[in-house]
Scaffold this motif. Structure first.
Motif, short mmCIF file in Angstrom:
data_model
loop_
_atom_site.label_atom_id
_atom_site.label_comp_id
_atom_site.label_asym_id
_atom_site.label_seq_id
_atom_site.Cartn_x
_atom_site.Cartn_y
_atom_site.Cartn_z
N UNK A 114 56.72 34.29 29.48
CA UNK A 114 56.51 33.64 30.78
C UNK A 114 55.31 34.27 31.47
N UNK A 115 54.44 33.43 32.05
CA UNK A 115 53.20 33.94 32.63
C UNK A 115 52.80 33.14 33.86
N UNK A 116 51.94 33.77 34.66
CA UNK A 116 51.32 33.12 35.82
C UNK A 116 49.82 33.29 35.70
N UNK A 117 49.09 32.33 36.26
CA UNK A 117 47.63 32.31 36.08
C UNK A 117 46.95 32.14 37.43
N UNK A 118 45.89 32.92 37.63
CA UNK A 118 45.03 32.80 38.80
C UNK A 118 43.69 32.24 38.34
N UNK A 119 43.26 31.13 38.94
CA UNK A 119 41.95 30.55 38.61
C UNK A 119 41.10 30.54 39.87
N UNK A 120 39.95 31.20 39.81
CA UNK A 120 39.05 31.27 40.95
C UNK A 120 37.74 30.60 40.56
N UNK A 121 37.46 29.46 41.20
CA UNK A 121 36.28 28.67 40.85
C UNK A 121 35.32 28.62 42.03
N UNK A 150 50.63 28.57 38.73
CA UNK A 150 49.17 28.72 38.76
C UNK A 150 48.72 28.78 40.21
N UNK A 151 47.93 29.81 40.53
CA UNK A 151 47.37 29.98 41.87
C UNK A 151 45.86 29.70 41.80
N UNK A 152 45.35 28.95 42.77
CA UNK A 152 43.94 28.57 42.79
C UNK A 152 43.24 29.13 44.03
N UNK A 153 42.00 29.55 43.84
CA UNK A 153 41.20 30.02 44.97
C UNK A 153 39.73 29.78 44.64
N UNK A 154 38.86 30.19 45.57
CA UNK A 154 37.44 29.98 45.39
C UNK A 154 36.93 28.80 46.20
N UNK A 201 39.20 21.47 43.72
CA UNK A 201 38.71 20.75 42.54
C UNK A 201 39.46 21.18 41.28
N UNK A 202 39.63 22.49 41.13
CA UNK A 202 40.29 22.96 39.92
C UNK A 202 41.79 22.67 39.98
N UNK A 203 42.37 22.70 41.16
CA UNK A 203 43.78 22.33 41.30
C UNK A 203 44.00 20.86 40.93
N UNK A 204 43.07 20.02 41.37
CA UNK A 204 43.14 18.60 41.04
C UNK A 204 42.99 18.39 39.54
#
Length: 437
Positions: A337-344, A373-377, A382-385
């Motif tokens: 099990x994992x969680x991901x942070x994406x910063x664009x 999944x957590x999104x920032x930046x 856009x990346x969440x979409x």
């Protein structure tokens, strides 16, 4: 003017160190004082350049470590300041006030767009080319334009060209650089190789006759074993060809000898293949290659593991579809099990055009093990979409504040993976390492 340029560069570097700062400003000042300062340097050692879309930093750092392990004196831009002023900063700081640099080797990571200037300014002995992919269209333009620039820079080059023999976009340099001594590295077909590619690819057509290339196998994107049915353009004879044994365990063999790559992913093994070929060219024994692989300091954000009290986070830089796809594969290998942070972000260094996210296989993140999944930046929405379009239905959170995003991310009870673009890398890394360094 030469002495003044070196003095100003050294002084600026010293002052920046006093306030715990780095960067390429010193070289920028030195170049203003003496525009052609690189031409005025007297370098004793062999100069090796490493360029390409992906893998420059890791490959150049491993080559530097290779020579260090062999007790050679090496000058290099290990921190990845690969533009003109960054390279000038590195060299002027290593020079005496008379402009002499005494060493065995100079190993320089060079941004692709800066190759023509550096090759014109320095007596280069070897150029290592890792690969060519579509990357930052607003800055680098179409890949064809970039390759043509490098072809022009190498057409009179008479040194060593160390080329990725599995990349047709790299192999084509041999047709223009007729004075150079070309040698090639690559990787045999393995468990992850395919006969059909579904990834973004820029190597579909023969550079000689423009007919579609045929592939015996693909490793990823357009990397693989290729040939043209209409002319003799094909994967050349490889002086270094690795045989992957266990990609997850990072194990491969070369000439019946077992090696372990310093990082995960097939793309890392390609970097290792380039290092092994450089070692062959300069007659450095395999013992030092092994030591280089095991002692190399992992560049920031390249499969970098940050340990927390209850879990760990793997941090990776992403900047184009091919590199990002390889990162997705590494994350997908983790069946816990994992969680991901994406910063664009979309600043100049990131590339203001973020349409590349639609050529990246974020679908690989969509499975029962990806819990959140957590999104920032600046382009978080856009990346969440993009992930929403891909069909991700588990928890998603968007935070405009990077500090808040990382704080929420670090306390999650899963294995953690963070992926960021250029300008987000160091801020994210700093926040991840806060209280855990």
């Amino acid at each position: 003017m030469k002495v003044l340029a070196i003095l100003i560069t050294k002084t600026a570097t010293f002052l920046l160190k006093l306030i715990h700062r780095g960067g390429s400003l010193p070289g920028q000042l030195g170049q203003k004082v003496c525009k052609d300062i690189l031409n005025k340097l007297e370098i004793k050692g062999s100069i090796i350049l490493v360029t390409g879309t992906n893998g420059k930093t890791s490959t150049s750092n491993m080559i530097t470590e290779l020579f260090h392990q062999a007790n050679k004196k090496v000058i290099s831009n290990r921190k990845g300041d690969n533009l003109q002023v960054g390279i000038i900063t590195t060299l002027l700081n290593a020079a005496s006030f008379s402009g002499k640099i005494k060493c065995d080797y100079v190993v320089l990571e060079v941004d692709e767009l800066n190759i023509p200037y550096i090759m014109k300014s320095l007596p280069v002995d070897t150029v290592v080319v890792t690969n060519f992919f579509r990357d930052q269209l607003d800055r680098s333009k179409e890949m064809e334009q970039l390759i043509v620039k490098i072809e022009k820079a190498t057409q009179d080059f008479s040194g060593n060209l160390v080329l990725n023999g599995n990349d047709p976009n790299v192999v084509r340099l041999q047709d223009v650089a007729t004075k150079a001594k070309c040698s090639y590295f690559g990787i045999d077909a393995c468990d992850t190789s395919t006969t059909i590619s579904t990834e973004a690819s820029e190597g579909k057509f023969c550079p000689r006759c423009k007919q579609r290339l045929s592939y015996t196998y693909y490793q990823y994107s357009h990397i693989g074993m290729f040939s043209c049915n209409s002319c003799d353009f094909q994967t050349p004879k490889l002086q270094v060809c690795l045989q992957p044994k266990n990609i997850e365990k990072r194990e491969f063999t070369f000439q019946n000898k077992k090696f372990t790559a310093p990082q995960g992913g097939l793309y890392t093994m390609y970097n290792c293949a380039a290092v092994l070929l450089v070692a062959k060219l300069y007659k450095i024994p395999d013992t030092f290659v092994e030591r280089a692989f095991s002692n190399i300091s992992i560049p920031d954000g390249r499969n970098e593991t940050i340990q927390f009290s209850n879990t760990s986070c793997v941090l990776n830089l992403i900047k184009n579809p091919t590199g990002a796809n390889e990162v997705m594969k590494v994350i997908n290998e983790d069946l816990t099990d994992k969680a991901i942070l994406i910063v664009l972000n979309d600043q100049a260094q990131d590339g203001t055009d973020v349409s590349w996210i639609y050529d990246t296989h974020f679908e690989k993140l969509i499975n029962d093990h990806t819990k959140k999944i957590i999104f920032s930046g600046s382009r978080a929405y856009d990346i969440a979409l993009r992930l929403k379009y891909a069909g991700y239905t588990n928890e998603m959170e968007i935070y405009e504040s990077l500090d808040e995003a990382v704080s929420k991310f670090k306390i999650l009870p899963y294995n953690l993976y963070a992926v960021t673009t250029y300008t987000a890398l160091q801020p994210t890394r700093k926040l991840l390492r806060r209280d855990h360094s």
